[in-house]
Design an enzyme around this catalytic site. Structure first.
Site, PDB file in Angstrom:
ATOM      1  N   LYS A  41       0.835  -1.201   0.000  1.00 46.32           N
ATOM      2  CA  LYS A  41       0.000   0.000   0.000  1.00 46.32           C
ATOM      3  C   LYS A  41       0.871   1.254   0.000  1.00 46.32           C
ATOM      4  O   LYS A  41       2.093   1.165   0.250  1.00 46.32           O
ATOM      5  CB  LYS A  41      -0.901  -0.024   1.237  1.00 46.32           C
ATOM      6  CG  LYS A  41      -0.133  -0.047   2.544  1.00 46.32           C
ATOM      7  CD  LYS A  41      -0.948  -0.654   3.669  1.00 46.32           C
ATOM      8  CE  LYS A  41      -0.165  -0.560   4.970  1.00 46.32           C
ATOM      9  NZ  LYS A  41      -0.716  -1.430   6.014  1.00 46.32           N
ATOM     10  N   ARG A 134     -10.131  -0.717  14.907  1.00 53.33           N
ATOM     11  CA  ARG A 134      -9.923   0.203  13.795  1.00 53.33           C
ATOM     12  C   ARG A 134     -10.823  -0.310  12.676  1.00 53.33           C
ATOM     13  O   ARG A 134     -12.017  -0.105  12.719  1.00 53.33           O
ATOM     14  CB  ARG A 134      -8.432   0.141  13.439  1.00 53.33           C
ATOM     15  CG  ARG A 134      -7.884   1.281  12.692  1.00 53.33           C
ATOM     16  CD  ARG A 134      -6.387   1.122  12.457  1.00 53.33           C
ATOM     17  NE  ARG A 134      -6.062  -0.055  11.655  1.00 53.33           N
ATOM     18  CZ  ARG A 134      -4.871  -0.306  11.113  1.00 53.33           C
ATOM     19  NH1 ARG A 134      -3.875   0.521  11.313  1.00 53.33           N
ATOM     20  NH2 ARG A 134      -4.668  -1.373  10.378  1.00 53.33           N
ATOM     21  N   TYR A 250      16.650  28.897   8.585  1.00 52.86           N
ATOM     22  CA  TYR A 250      15.517  29.576   9.210  1.00 52.86           C
ATOM     23  C   TYR A 250      15.673  29.634  10.727  1.00 52.86           C
ATOM     24  O   TYR A 250      16.032  28.647  11.366  1.00 52.86           O
ATOM     25  CB  TYR A 250      14.212  28.840   8.894  1.00 52.86           C
ATOM     26  CG  TYR A 250      13.680  29.096   7.502  1.00 52.86           C
ATOM     27  CD1 TYR A 250      13.345  30.385   7.079  1.00 52.86           C
ATOM     28  CD2 TYR A 250      13.492  28.040   6.614  1.00 52.86           C
ATOM     29  CE1 TYR A 250      12.851  30.611   5.805  1.00 52.86           C
ATOM     30  CE2 TYR A 250      12.987  28.255   5.339  1.00 52.86           C
ATOM     31  CZ  TYR A 250      12.670  29.551   4.947  1.00 52.86           C
ATOM     32  OH  TYR A 250      12.172  29.770   3.686  1.00 52.86           O
ATOM     33  N   MET A 298      11.929  23.504   3.027  1.00 52.87           N
ATOM     34  CA  MET A 298      11.055  22.727   2.152  1.00 52.87           C
ATOM     35  C   MET A 298      11.847  21.977   1.077  1.00 52.87           C
ATOM     36  O   MET A 298      11.582  20.814   0.785  1.00 52.87           O
ATOM     37  CB  MET A 298      10.014  23.638   1.493  1.00 52.87           C
ATOM     38  CG  MET A 298       8.949  22.863   0.730  1.00 52.87           C
ATOM     39  SD  MET A 298       7.748  23.914  -0.097  1.00 52.87           S
ATOM     40  CE  MET A 298       6.935  24.688   1.293  1.00 52.87           C
TER      41      MET A 298
END
Ligand code: PLP
Length: 350
Positions: A41, A134, A250, A298
Site C-alpha cells: 500500500k 480500527r 531559518y 522545504m
C-alpha cells in the site's frame, strides 16, 4: 515522479532490489509453515509499488495488499488481479471498479459483506477486529448467517502492538483463534512484519509483512538479517565558507562555532526529509559524515562540509537513512520515513 525534459533530477532514491528480495526471503522463511504475502500500500511504502510488486512476484510472492482500489488498478497489469487484496474494503462507490478489476476486497463490516453479497462479487476476504479497534468485524458483530453465501479465501486480523512485548499480542491471538472457527475461510492470516517474529503460533497459512520488506526493523531480533533498501541521495547546489558565529537556516537554530564550510543540498521536507532531522541528521560523501546543521527547509538542507574539502557543487551526497537510526534521529517512525518519501525523487532500482 515529476520530470523536466532535459533537466537532470537533483535528487534520487537509490533502491536495492537485491535487498528487497533478500528481505522477502528472510520473512518468508521466518513465517515457518505459512507463506508470506506483501503489504504494498501507499505506493509500496513510498518506494514504487510497480517495481516492488514485479520483484516480489518474481521472488514467489502471490498475495499483495493495498489500501485503495486505485492502488489495485496501478499494479493489476503486473500480477493477476486475484492476487491483490484491497484492505480498506468495498464502499458503495467502489463496487463497479471492484467487479471490473477482479481484485478482492477485505470485507471489514457487516455492511460491506451485505454490499458484496448483493453485488454478487464472488471470492473475497474477511477482516476480524481482534482488538486494534480500527477496521474489521468485531467479535460481537458476528451473528449466525453473517457469512452465508460468501466465498471467503482469507480470514485475517491485525496486531496492534506486535513490536512490543506486552499482553496485547497473546490476547489478540486468543480472540482470533476463537473467532476463526466461525468463519468459513480457506486461509488464515494474522501477522505483519513484527508479528512474524512472535513465533509459529502467529503464522497461520499466510503472513502480511510490509515494513521489514523495505528495510524496517520491526523487532530487534531482525536487525542482523533485514537489509536497507532505500538510499536517498541529493545533489550539492552550493558551497559557502562561513565565518565563526554566522547563523545558518531559518530562525538561526545553528550558529557556526568556528569558520565552517557549508554545503546546501537539493532535498527538503517536501521530499519526506522532515524537520525532525534539523541539527540531527547526516549525509555522507566519500565515506565522510556531513552533519545536518540548521533547520530543514522545504527544498533545502544545509550540511557541515568542513571535513570534505574535495566536495564540489554538483556532487552527490547520500543521506544516512538506515531506518532504525533515522527514526531515533528524527522522531519519525520507520513507517513515516518510508511512506513520506515524495514524488520528486528519480527512483533508480539496481
Ligand atoms: C500495513 C498492514 C500490514 C503490514 O504491516 P507492517 O507492520 O508494515 O509489516 C499488514 N496488515 C494490514 C492489515 C496492514 O494494514
Amino acid at each position: 515522479m515529476i520530470d523536466a525534459p532535459g533537466a537532470q533530477m537533483p535528487l534520487r532514491l537509490r533502491l536495492d532490489g537485491g535487498a528487497l528480495t533478500s528481505n522477502y526471503r528472510f520473512l518468508a522463511n521466518a513465517s515457518g509453515s505459512g507463506v508470506a504475502g506483501a503489504a504494498v500500500k501507499a505506493n509500496g511504502y513510498g518506494l514504487g509499488a510497480r517495481e516492488v510488486v514485479a520483484r516480489l512476484s518474481k521472488a514467489g510472492c502471490r498475495d499483495f495488499f493495498v489500501a485503495h482500489w486505485a492502488e489495485a488498478f496501478a499494479i493489476a497489469d503486473i500480477v493477476p488481479p486475484d492476487q491483490i487484496t484491497v484492505l480498506n474494503g468495498v464502499g458503495e462507490g467502489d463496487i463497479m471498479a471492484a467487479l471490473s478489476l477482479g481484485a478482492r476486497p477485505m470485507l471489514n463490516s457487516p455492511a460491506q459483506i451485505e454490499r458484496w453479497r448483493v453485488a454478487g462479487g464472488g471470492r473475497c476476504h474477511v477482516m476480524i477486529d481482534s482488538g486494534i479497534n480500527r477496521l474489521g468485524i468485531g467479535p460481537e458483530q458476528i451473528s449466525s448467517g453473517l457469512f452465508d453465501g460468501l466465498d471467503i479465501d482469507i480470514v485475517a486480523s491485525h496486531l496492534a502492538s506486535a513490536d512490543e512485548d506486552g499482553p496485547q499480542n497473546a490476547q489478540q491471538l486468543a480472540l482470533f483463534r476463537q473467532v476463526i472457527s466461525m468463519v468459513p475461510a480457506q486461509r488464515r492470516s494474522f501477522a505483519n512484519s513484527a508479528g512474524i517474529m512472535l513465533g509459529p503460533d502467529y503464522h497461520f497459512e499466510l503472513t502480511r509483512p510490509g515494513l521489514s520488506l523495505y528495510g524496517g526493523i520491526a523487532r530487534p531480533q531482525m536487525a542482523a538479517f533485514i537489509k536497507q533498501v532505500a538510499f536517498p541521495q541529493a545533489q550539492v547546489l552550493q558551497i559557502r565558507d562561513l565565518p565563526a558565529a554566522a547563523p545558518v537556516g531559518y530562525n538561526a537554530t545553528f550558529r557556526c562555532p568556528a569558520a565552517m564550510r557549508v554545503a546546501t543540498i537539493s532535498l527538503g521536507y517536501a521530499d519526506g526529509y522532515l524537520r525532525g532531522f534539523s541539527n540531527s541528521g547526516a549525509a555522507k560523501f566519500d565515506g565522510t559524515s556531513l552533519p545536518v546543521i540548521g533547520r530543514v527547509s522545504m527544498d533545502l538542507v544545509t550540511l557541515d562540509a568542513s571535513g570534505v574539502q574535495n566536495l564540489r557543487e554538483g556532487d552527490w551526497v547520500e543521506l544516512d537513512y538506515t531506518l532504525a537510526d533515522a527514526s531515533r534521529q528524527s522522531g519519525l517512525s520507520q513507517y513515516e520515513l518510508l511512506a513520506g518519501l515524495g514524488q520528486r525523487y528519480w527512483r533508480g532500482w539496481q
